[in-house]
Design an enzyme around this catalytic site. Structure first.
Site, PDB file in Angstrom:
ATOM      1  N   ARG A 128       0.821  -1.231   0.006  1.00 17.16           N
ATOM      2  CA  ARG A 128       0.072   0.107   0.038  1.00 17.16           C
ATOM      3  C   ARG A 128       0.970   1.242  -0.039  1.00 17.16           C
ATOM      4  NH1 ARG A 128      -3.570  -2.950   3.509  1.00 17.16           N
ATOM      5  NH2 ARG A 128      -5.291  -3.725   2.339  1.00 17.16           N
TER       6      ARG A 128
ATOM      7  N   LYS B  62       2.412  11.273 -11.515  1.00 16.59           N
ATOM      8  CA  LYS B  62       1.577  10.223 -12.256  1.00 16.59           C
ATOM      9  C   LYS B  62       2.510   9.021 -12.192  1.00 16.59           C
ATOM     10  CE  LYS B  62      -1.704  12.580 -15.325  1.00 16.59           C
ATOM     11  NZ  LYS B  62      -2.080  12.774 -16.753  1.00 16.59           N
TER      12      LYS B  62
ATOM     13  N   GLU C  17       8.343  17.835 -24.871  1.00 16.69           N
ATOM     14  CA  GLU C  17       7.568  18.252 -24.132  1.00 16.69           C
ATOM     15  C   GLU C  17       7.660  19.734 -23.595  1.00 16.69           C
ATOM     16  OE1 GLU C  17       5.394  16.573 -22.699  1.00 16.69           O
ATOM     17  OE2 GLU C  17       5.682  14.511 -22.933  1.00 16.69           O
TER      18      GLU C  17
ATOM     19  N   LYS D  10       5.279  23.316 -14.395  1.00 14.12           N
ATOM     20  CA  LYS D  10       4.384  22.135 -14.241  1.00 14.12           C
ATOM     21  C   LYS D  10       4.106  21.928 -12.723  1.00 14.12           C
ATOM     22  CE  LYS D  10       3.706  17.391 -15.074  1.00 14.12           C
ATOM     23  NZ  LYS D  10       3.974  16.161 -15.592  1.00 14.12           N
TER      24      LYS D  10
ATOM     25  N   GLU E  26      -5.878  15.880 -11.725  1.00 10.62           N
ATOM     26  CA  GLU E  26      -6.517  16.276 -12.810  1.00 10.62           C
ATOM     27  C   GLU E  26      -7.930  16.315 -13.064  1.00 10.62           C
ATOM     28  OE1 GLU E  26      -3.818  14.523 -16.159  1.00 10.62           O
ATOM     29  OE2 GLU E  26      -5.628  13.806 -16.954  1.00 10.62           O
TER      30      GLU E  26
ATOM     31  N   ARG F 247      -5.123  20.979 -14.577  1.00  6.16           N
ATOM     32  CA  ARG F 247      -3.933  19.946 -15.140  1.00  6.16           C
ATOM     33  C   ARG F 247      -4.311  19.124 -16.202  1.00  6.16           C
ATOM     34  NH1 ARG F 247      -0.456  15.495 -11.313  1.00  6.16           N
ATOM     35  NH2 ARG F 247       0.859  14.788 -12.957  1.00  6.16           N
TER      36      ARG F 247
ATOM     37  N   ASN G  74      -1.999  17.563 -20.947  1.00 11.00           N
ATOM     38  CA  ASN G  74      -2.264  16.694 -22.055  1.00 11.00           C
ATOM     39  C   ASN G  74      -2.329  17.246 -23.436  1.00 11.00           C
ATOM     40  OD1 ASN G  74      -2.497  14.508 -20.002  1.00 11.00           O
ATOM     41  ND2 ASN G  74      -4.361  15.174 -19.622  1.00 11.00           N
TER      42      ASN G  74
ATOM     43  N   HIS H   1      -1.329  15.149 -26.270  1.00 12.63           N
ATOM     44  CA  HIS H   1      -1.172  13.789 -25.902  1.00 12.63           C
ATOM     45  C   HIS H   1      -2.018  12.690 -26.400  1.00 12.63           C
ATOM     46  CE1 HIS H   1       2.086  15.358 -23.793  1.00 12.63           C
ATOM     47  NE2 HIS H   1       2.461  14.380 -23.141  1.00 12.63           N
TER      48      HIS H   1
ATOM     49  N   HIS I 250      -0.266   9.521 -27.928  1.00 12.81           N
ATOM     50  CA  HIS I 250      -0.605   8.304 -27.442  1.00 12.81           C
ATOM     51  C   HIS I 250      -1.051   7.328 -28.327  1.00 12.81           C
ATOM     52  CE1 HIS I 250      -0.642   9.729 -22.700  1.00 12.81           C
ATOM     53  NE2 HIS I 250       0.674   9.532 -23.326  1.00 12.81           N
TER      54      HIS I 250
ATOM     55  N   HIS J 205       8.013   8.616 -27.109  1.00 14.91           N
ATOM     56  CA  HIS J 205       6.845   9.463 -26.683  1.00 14.91           C
ATOM     57  C   HIS J 205       7.246  10.918 -26.733  1.00 14.91           C
ATOM     58  CE1 HIS J 205       3.836  10.593 -23.925  1.00 14.91           C
ATOM     59  NE2 HIS J 205       4.633  11.453 -23.486  1.00 14.91           N
TER      60      HIS J 205
HETATM   61  N1  LIG Z   1       4.450  10.371 -15.262  1.00 14.50           N
HETATM   62  C1  LIG Z   1       4.332  11.283 -16.281  1.00 14.50           C
HETATM   63  O1  LIG Z   1       3.746  12.587 -15.835  1.00 14.50           O
HETATM   64  C2  LIG Z   1       4.808  11.389 -17.533  1.00 14.50           C
HETATM   65  C3  LIG Z   1       4.895  12.577 -18.212  1.00 14.50           C
HETATM   66  C4  LIG Z   1       5.368  12.595 -19.742  1.00 14.50           C
HETATM   67  C5  LIG Z   1       5.757  11.248 -19.990  1.00 14.50           C
HETATM   68  N2  LIG Z   1       5.885  10.038 -19.141  1.00 14.50           N
HETATM   69  C6  LIG Z   1       6.265   8.802 -19.567  1.00 14.50           C
HETATM   70  O2  LIG Z   1       7.755   9.072 -20.047  1.00 14.50           O
HETATM   71  C7  LIG Z   1       8.285   7.845 -20.931  1.00 14.50           C
HETATM   72  C8  LIG Z   1       9.187   8.505 -21.774  1.00 14.50           C
HETATM   73  O3  LIG Z   1      10.328   8.874 -20.745  1.00 14.50           O
HETATM   74  P1  LIG Z   1      11.747   9.226 -21.337  1.00 14.50           P
HETATM   75  O4  LIG Z   1      11.603  10.022 -22.703  1.00 14.50           O
HETATM   76  O5  LIG Z   1      12.741   9.692 -20.375  1.00 14.50           O
HETATM   77  O6  LIG Z   1      11.911   7.640 -21.977  1.00 14.50           O
HETATM   78  P2  LIG Z   1      13.006   6.496 -21.384  1.00 14.50           P
HETATM   79  O7  LIG Z   1      12.986   6.332 -19.939  1.00 14.50           O
HETATM   80  O8  LIG Z   1      12.851   5.148 -22.092  1.00 14.50           O
HETATM   81  O9  LIG Z   1      14.426   6.899 -21.887  1.00 14.50           O
HETATM   82  C9  LIG Z   1      14.815   7.213 -23.036  1.00 14.50           C
HETATM   83  C10 LIG Z   1      16.137   6.403 -23.412  1.00 14.50           C
HETATM   84  O10 LIG Z   1      17.051   7.007 -22.861  1.00 14.50           O
HETATM   85  C11 LIG Z   1      18.265   5.960 -22.200  1.00 14.50           C
HETATM   86  N3  LIG Z   1      18.768   6.836 -21.126  1.00 14.50           N
HETATM   87  C12 LIG Z   1      17.935   7.400 -19.987  1.00 14.50           C
HETATM   88  N4  LIG Z   1      18.954   8.171 -19.240  1.00 14.50           N
HETATM   89  C13 LIG Z   1      20.036   8.203 -20.194  1.00 14.50           C
HETATM   90  C14 LIG Z   1      21.209   8.924 -19.908  1.00 14.50           C
HETATM   91  N5  LIG Z   1      21.494   9.868 -18.955  1.00 14.50           N
HETATM   92  N6  LIG Z   1      22.304   8.846 -21.174  1.00 14.50           N
HETATM   93  C15 LIG Z   1      22.060   7.894 -22.005  1.00 14.50           C
HETATM   94  N7  LIG Z   1      20.847   7.083 -22.206  1.00 14.50           N
HETATM   95  C16 LIG Z   1      19.797   7.263 -21.270  1.00 14.50           C
HETATM   96  C17 LIG Z   1      17.066   4.921 -21.934  1.00 14.50           C
HETATM   97  O11 LIG Z   1      17.533   3.778 -21.497  1.00 14.50           O
HETATM   98  C18 LIG Z   1      16.205   4.916 -23.000  1.00 14.50           C
HETATM   99  O12 LIG Z   1      16.710   3.995 -23.736  1.00 14.50           O
HETATM  100  C19 LIG Z   1       6.965   7.461 -21.632  1.00 14.50           C
HETATM  101  O13 LIG Z   1       6.485   6.158 -21.219  1.00 14.50           O
HETATM  102  C20 LIG Z   1       6.109   8.323 -21.114  1.00 14.50           C
HETATM  103  O14 LIG Z   1       4.585   7.992 -21.223  1.00 14.50           O
HETATM  104  C21 LIG Z   1       5.053  10.228 -18.250  1.00 14.50           C
END
Ligand SMILES: NC(=O)c1ccc[n+]([C@@H]2O[C@H](COP(=O)([O-])OP(=O)(O)OC[C@H]3O[C@@H](n4cnc5c(N)ncnc54)[C@H](O)[C@@H]3O)[C@@H](O)[C@H]2O)c1
Length: 368
Positions: free
Chosen positions: A121, A143, A185, A227, A237, A241, A245, A248, A252, A264
């Site tokens: 939990r 999130k 973003e 943000k 949201e 908030r 999106n 998005h 998505h 993404h």
């Molecule tokens: N929770 C939220 O509010 C929210 C908001 C926006 C996006 N997201 C989610 O975030 C995800 C995308 O995140 P992301 O773009 O960080 O992707 P990710 O975590 O896949 O990282 C992208 C790539 O970079 C590599 N990587 C990470 N750090 C590195 C570094 N310092 N040097 C070299 N390589 C590195 C990872 O291994 C991966 O291959 C999606 O799944 C999306 O849905 C969530």
């Protein structure tokens, strides 16, 4: 080091931003009363590129830290990975008085935070975002989530971290296309936050695209501050908030229909162009504001590779979006920078035409 506070109705937490600040991780864990026993969910690429830095945490004398290495892909962002984390925690006798720290991008953060929010939990959670995208966006706001049966982030929770530490020196090893994702973003934020953010962003944009990350701290700080302000007003949201999106719903669907063949952040750039087009078709934005808005995507559109898919296939997937109500797709559309409409319904022909216009924009360098 810069600091932004996220102020929620029942608690607050800090987001710390700076170059090379991970060196002080032990002190920050202590300051934030993080329990002594910690499971570290770490992106394998961070283990590969930043092992020495990570050892400050993994070989800590003050903390007992066990490593859970994670290959960060959308395909691994699922309940199976979460189950593996649960098993790791259970086997290691982790209890409610222990913690998880995620070191990685948005995928690592979303999965680890989901596990932290549901294991017994909820146990304490800290995020060290290592991508530009996770720094400017996903690490802020609580999130969490995983993909389910091919649908993006279908299962998730709202769960706030104890603190977030953004060490921008991690970005030095990010490939260009990951930097581009972060800019996606940031462009979204430019439409939402208005003139000042946009002006600052366009100033740093050119440097970043030339691999000069010297002013990245400011971009991260401005984005996080924006943000954090939105999330502080509407954590779950229910109103404001929703603006986050923007783009998005389209993004998505594109990620899903392409089997996560597009990242993404790049899908978000496509989604922004779709949403702008839809805003224009529905006469919410005028041509001049549209042209003013599109200048940031113009700077990066040549670098975005959009998969060739049918607009109708995207539309069908958008009908399964979490934000829909009574089977109706709800869009976030725009009047001008900083002036946003939420929960807008649109006719199928307008949506399809907007998607087609976005495809033309990316494929043929057409001015919209
Ligand atoms: N929770 C939220 O509010 C929210 C908001 C926006 C996006 N997201 C989610 O975030 C995800 C995308 O995140 P992301 O773009 O960080 O992707 P990710 O975590 O896949 O990282 C992208 C790539 O970079 C590599 N990587 C990470 N750090 C590195 C570094 N310092 N040097 C070299 N390589 C590195 C990872 O291994 C991966 O291959 C999606 O799944 C999306 O849905 C969530």
């Amino acid at each position: 080091m810069k600091k932004v506070n996220v102020l929620l109705p029942d608690r607050r937490y800090s987001i710390l931003i700076g170059g090379n600040i991970f060196i002080g991780i032990e002190g920050m864990l202590l300051k934030h009363d993080i329990p002594e026993k910690i499971a570290a969910v770490v992106d394998r690429n961070i283990l590969k590129f930043h092992r020495k830095k990570l050892d400050i945490l993994l070989k800590s004398k003050k903390y007992s830290v066990e490593l859970f290495p994670f290959a960060a892909t959308e395909k691994n962002k699922n309940l199976y990975t979460v189950e593996k984390i649960y098993s790791f925690l259970q086997k290691g006798n982790y209890g409610r008085d222990n913690a998880i720290i995620a070191v990685g991008g948005g995928i690592t953060g979303d999965v680890a935070a989901f596990a932290a929010s549901t294991y017994m939990r909820g146990i304490k959670y800290v995020h060290v975002p290592t991508t530009l995208l996770s720094a400017v966006d996903s690490s802020v706001g609580g999130k969490t989530g995983v993909n389910f049966k091919g649908i993006k982030n279908f299962i998730g929770t709202f769960y706030q971290p104890e603190f977030v530490l953004i060490d921008t020196s991690f970005f030095s090893t990010l490939p260009q296309n990951e930097i581009l994702c972060g800019l996606g973003e940031a462009v979204k934020t430019a439409f939402l936050a208005g003139e000042k953010y946009s002006t600052n962003l366009s100033g740093t944009f050119h440097n970043i695209l030339k691999d000069d990350l010297s002013d990245i701290d400011n971009l991260v700080y401005d984005s996080v501050r924006f943000k954090a302000g939105v999330v502080s007003e509407d954590e779950k949201e229910e109103g404001l908030r929703k603006i986050l999106n923007f783009g998005h719903t389209f993004a998505h669907a594109l990620e899903t229909v392409s089997g996560f063949g597009i990242k993404h952040g790049q899908a978000v750039i496509f989604g922004i162009v779709c949403a702008l087009n839809l805003s224009l078709r529905m006469k919410l934005i005028n041509r001049k504001d549209f042209d003013d808005g599109i200048f940031l995507t113009d700077l990066i559109k040549d670098k975005v590779i959009i998969p060739d898919v049918e607009a109708a296939a995207l539309y069908n997937l958008m009908q399964a979006d979490k934000k829909n109500r009574n089977g109706k797709i709800k869009f976030i559309l725009i009047k001008s920078r900083g002036n946003v409409f939420v929960d807008v319904e649109a006719g199928r022909p307008d949506v399809l035409a907007s998607i087609d216009a976005a495809f033309r924009y990316f494929y043929s360098a057409t001015v919209l």
